[in-house]
Scaffold this motif. Structure first.
Motif, mmCIF file in Angstrom:
data_model
loop_
_atom_site.group_PDB
_atom_site.id
_atom_site.type_symbol
_atom_site.label_atom_id
_atom_site.label_comp_id
_atom_site.label_asym_id
_atom_site.label_seq_id
_atom_site.Cartn_x
_atom_site.Cartn_y
_atom_site.Cartn_z
ATOM 1 N N UNK A 7 1.039 -1.271 0.451
ATOM 2 C CA UNK A 7 0.446 0.110 -0.452
ATOM 3 C C UNK A 7 0.499 1.219 0.570
ATOM 4 N N UNK A 8 1.380 1.513 -0.997
ATOM 5 C CA UNK A 8 2.069 2.866 -1.250
ATOM 6 C C UNK A 8 0.912 4.110 -0.863
ATOM 7 N N UNK A 9 1.449 4.743 -0.045
ATOM 8 C CA UNK A 9 0.419 6.078 0.244
ATOM 9 C C UNK A 9 0.372 6.914 -0.747
ATOM 10 N N UNK A 14 -3.916 3.047 2.936
ATOM 11 C CA UNK A 14 -4.273 1.787 3.458
ATOM 12 C C UNK A 14 -6.088 1.659 4.012
ATOM 13 N N UNK A 15 -6.211 2.863 4.240
ATOM 14 C CA UNK A 15 -7.729 2.915 5.041
ATOM 15 C C UNK A 15 -8.488 2.761 4.181
ATOM 16 N N UNK A 20 -5.011 -3.907 -1.873
ATOM 17 C CA UNK A 20 -6.350 -5.727 -1.920
ATOM 18 C C UNK A 20 -6.993 -6.013 -2.610
ATOM 19 N N UNK A 21 -8.141 -4.647 -1.854
ATOM 20 C CA UNK A 21 -9.832 -4.088 -2.505
ATOM 21 C C UNK A 21 -9.802 -3.798 -3.675
ATOM 22 N N UNK A 22 -8.384 -3.562 -4.723
ATOM 23 C CA UNK A 22 -8.471 -2.991 -6.111
ATOM 24 C C UNK A 22 -8.613 -4.074 -6.787
#
Length: 156
Positions: A7-9, A14-15, A20-22
């Motif tokens: 999760x590269x901001x 990440x929130x 993972x959700x994409x």
């Protein structure tokens, strides 16, 4: 070296929109060396090293014990300290675990020669390269997926 699923901001919060959700077709993988992404320093390291903010420069050991860079996003200006006139050989292994890309790796700001490049399979671990090197299988290493650079460390 690889493109890692973290999760590269800069791309995946990440929130709010974790990687993972994409859908996989929209993942933006982070190019990293030793699971650390490059970040430009606040000042030029060669001419204004004293102006660089604390914590901007790092080595592989910087995050040891405090952060798991294999699972969490880590970034800094990665440094390798060598003596003046030292000969430096870097072997960059594109592990190819995120996807089978054979990404061309190159350096900026130094004179260098690529002395070997190739591909063996769809992924290759650093441990496998070390194992082949230890076994004296240099021809196998030469044709595996890696780049070996030869550079002049200029004496000032």
């Amino acid at each position: 070296m690889d493109f890692n699923k973290v999760n590269n901001y800069h791309f995946h919060h990440p929130e709010y929109y974790p990687i993972e959700e994409i859908d996989r077709s929209h993942h933006l993988y982070s190019p990293q060396f030793n699971h650390i992404s490059f970040a430009f320093p606040s000042s030029p390291p060669l001419s204004q090293a004293s102006d660089i903010l604390e914590g901007e420069l790092c080595t592989e050991q910087t995050f040891a014990g405090t952060k798991n860079c294999s699972a969490e996003y880590c970034e800094c200006t990665y440094v390798l300290t060598v003596g003046i006139g030292d000969v430096v050989e870097m072997i960059v292994v594109d592990e190819g675990f995120a996807f089978d890309a054979s990404h061309p790796v190159h350096l900026h700001g130094q004179y260098f020669r690529v002395v070997g490049q190739g591909k063996l399979g769809s992924s290759l671990s650093i441990e496998k390269v070390k194992e082949m090197d230890k076994a004296g299988k240099t021809c196998w290493v030469f044709f595996s997926r890696y780049l070996s650079f030869s550079t002049n460390n200029i004496k000032i």
